[in-house]
Design an enzyme around this catalytic site. Structure first.
Site, PDB file in Angstrom:
ATOM      1  N   CYS A 109       8.099  -1.793  -6.813  1.00  0.00           N
ATOM      2  CA  CYS A 109       9.516  -1.558  -6.550  1.00  0.00           C
ATOM      3  C   CYS A 109      10.374  -2.463  -7.428  1.00  0.00           C
ATOM      4  O   CYS A 109      10.090  -3.647  -7.569  1.00  0.00           O
ATOM      5  CB  CYS A 109       9.832  -1.791  -5.087  1.00  0.00           C
ATOM      6  SG  CYS A 109       9.103  -0.557  -3.986  1.00  0.00           S
ATOM      7  N   GLN A 147       4.222   7.410  -6.807  1.00  0.00           N
ATOM      8  CA  GLN A 147       3.904   7.112  -5.417  1.00  0.00           C
ATOM      9  C   GLN A 147       5.044   7.628  -4.542  1.00  0.00           C
ATOM     10  O   GLN A 147       6.213   7.317  -4.790  1.00  0.00           O
ATOM     11  CB  GLN A 147       3.724   5.611  -5.203  1.00  0.00           C
ATOM     12  CG  GLN A 147       3.240   5.239  -3.806  1.00  0.00           C
ATOM     13  CD  GLN A 147       3.130   3.731  -3.617  1.00  0.00           C
ATOM     14  OE1 GLN A 147       4.146   3.038  -3.607  1.00  0.00           O
ATOM     15  NE2 GLN A 147       1.911   3.231  -3.476  1.00  0.00           N
ATOM     16  N   TYR A 184       4.783   0.469   5.917  1.00  0.00           N
ATOM     17  CA  TYR A 184       5.781   1.517   5.827  1.00  0.00           C
ATOM     18  C   TYR A 184       5.384   2.684   6.739  1.00  0.00           C
ATOM     19  O   TYR A 184       4.390   2.617   7.453  1.00  0.00           O
ATOM     20  CB  TYR A 184       5.994   1.911   4.369  1.00  0.00           C
ATOM     21  CG  TYR A 184       6.496   0.737   3.546  1.00  0.00           C
ATOM     22  CD1 TYR A 184       7.649   0.053   3.928  1.00  0.00           C
ATOM     23  CD2 TYR A 184       5.805   0.271   2.428  1.00  0.00           C
ATOM     24  CE1 TYR A 184       8.112  -1.044   3.213  1.00  0.00           C
ATOM     25  CE2 TYR A 184       6.255  -0.823   1.706  1.00  0.00           C
ATOM     26  CZ  TYR A 184       7.411  -1.477   2.107  1.00  0.00           C
ATOM     27  OH  TYR A 184       7.856  -2.575   1.401  1.00  0.00           O
ATOM     28  N   LEU A 197      -4.850  -9.974  -6.333  1.00  0.00           N
ATOM     29  CA  LEU A 197      -4.895 -11.134  -7.222  1.00  0.00           C
ATOM     30  C   LEU A 197      -6.019 -11.012  -8.253  1.00  0.00           C
ATOM     31  O   LEU A 197      -6.835 -11.920  -8.435  1.00  0.00           O
ATOM     32  CB  LEU A 197      -5.035 -12.432  -6.426  1.00  0.00           C
ATOM     33  CG  LEU A 197      -3.752 -12.940  -5.770  1.00  0.00           C
ATOM     34  CD1 LEU A 197      -3.993 -14.290  -5.100  1.00  0.00           C
ATOM     35  CD2 LEU A 197      -2.604 -13.061  -6.772  1.00  0.00           C
TER      36      LEU A 197
END
Length: 367
Positions: free
Chosen positions: A27, A103, A185, A304
């Site tokens: 985002c 997405q 979400y 990561l």
């Protein structure tokens, strides 16, 4: 010498990727107030599209205005959204052969918030915020305005919104759709018993909590071109006792696999601020490792992953079929070039950059 596994092709459905490096949706909170992409997205995505990765997935695009995390989120719910996205794609595709996916998601109770650099707090209705929706009227954190529990009619509209956005994605020529069912979400909210306290066919049992995602997958799969992949991103665990966990994730993955899901992207957390996790290199890779044992579809690992040897180890060992990079590739937008140089592979570069190949490296760039 054999090419490093990270730089071998991977097939998702009928889409062949030149290597196994995926750029995650990230985002940017930089759309206009109507959800339209701006010149920032052209610069940002154009930069990443020159990186040599195998696939670029653009940021979570809301299927409805109330599904935006912030007022600056990208949407794919209007003609203006579609036209703005088309302008970006035209510019980027003119200079990059990289496959581009999108997405699709809905923020649910985590919508109507400030951008992260403004603090990320929930926006009041007098601050440009809006009423949020969720499976149940349970706020994300204490003190927040509770979301409105969705009615069955609301759920039907949500499914129609995903279908409409998928049709737009098809018209735009996206090579792939990823459904966003992670990070707390809306679709994730339906999965977790923490946020889903319904007593109808969309709540209670695991079968009922999975129902909405399976229905949306089927509906999107039906309208998106059959030769193009439709996959999903999930959170493998809420990392909260009594919440969504890995065993439930396996059940969902098996159900999606049986329906012809093209890939599963395994992330974690985001549903509840009480989550307890140890963040470190590869910290979410165990989710992908387990999925590889349970499903036939390709599995993407995140968490990561910052070093080329680390990424190569994940795919070489069979823990996942690909790795997805997010913040690491923002920090180093030529990460695939540097990985290819370290691992002794070749990578695509635009002809305008061919002269940047170091004299100590031979055949690094595949023009």
């Amino acid at each position: 010498m054999a090419s490093p596994k990270l730089f071998t092709p991977l097939t998702l459905g009928e889409l062949e990727l030149p290597n196994r490096i995926v750029i995650s949706p990230m985002c940017q909170y930089s759309a206009d107030t109507h959800g339209n992409m701006t010149s920032w997205h052209t610069i940002h995505l154009g930069n990443l599209a020159l990186s040599g990765a195998g696939l670029l997935i653009i940021e979570a695009s809301a299927v409805a205005p109330e599904g935006r995390i912030t007022p600056g989120d990208v949407g794919l719910y209007s003609d203006d959204n579609e036209q703005a996205m088309a302008r970006m794609l035209e510019s980027v595709r003119a200079h990059s052969p990289m496959p581009i996916g999108i997405q699709l998601g809905h923020a649910g109770r985590k919508a109507s918030c400030q951008a992260p650099w403004e603090g990320g707090a929930q926006l009041g209705l007098d601050e440009g915020g809006w009423e949020t929706v969720a499976p149940s009227a349970v706020p994300y954190s204490e003190g927040q305005r509770p979301p409105q529990a969705m009615s069955l009619d609301d759920i039907e509209r949500l499914k129609a919104d995903f279908v409409a956005a998928a049709r737009r994605a098809g018209r735009l020529g996206f090579e792939l759709i990823e459904l966003h069912a992670a990070h707390g979400y809306l679709l994730h909210e339906f999965l977790s018993p923490i946020s889903n306290q319904r007593d109808d066919e969309y709540g209670g049992s695991l079968e009922n909590r999975m129902r909405l995602i399976l229905e949306i997958f089927d509906a999107v799969r039906e309208v998106f071109p059959s030769e193009k992949p439709v996959g999903i991103r999930i959170s493998g665990s809420d990392w909260v006792e009594g919440g969504w966990d890995l065993e439930q994730s396996v059940a969902l993955a098996r159900a999606l696999d049986a329906r012809g899901c093209s890939f599963i992207d395994c992330s974690g957390g985001g549903l509840d601020p009480r989550q307890a996790l140890d963040v470190g290199p590869n910290y979410q890779v165990p989710f992908a490792r387990r999925m590889k044992q349970e499903v036939a579809m390709p599995v993407i690992a995140v968490g990561l992953i910052t070093e080329p040897e680390q990424a190569e180890g994940i795919v070489f060992s069979g823990e996942a079929d690909a790795v997805a990079l997010a913040r690491g590739i923002l920090f180093d937008p030529r990460w695939p070039w540097h990985a290819a140089a370290r691992l002794g592979a070749s990578v695509h570069a635009p002809k305008q950059y061919l002269r940047s190949q170091p004299h100590t490296l031979k055949n690094l760039f595949d023009a």
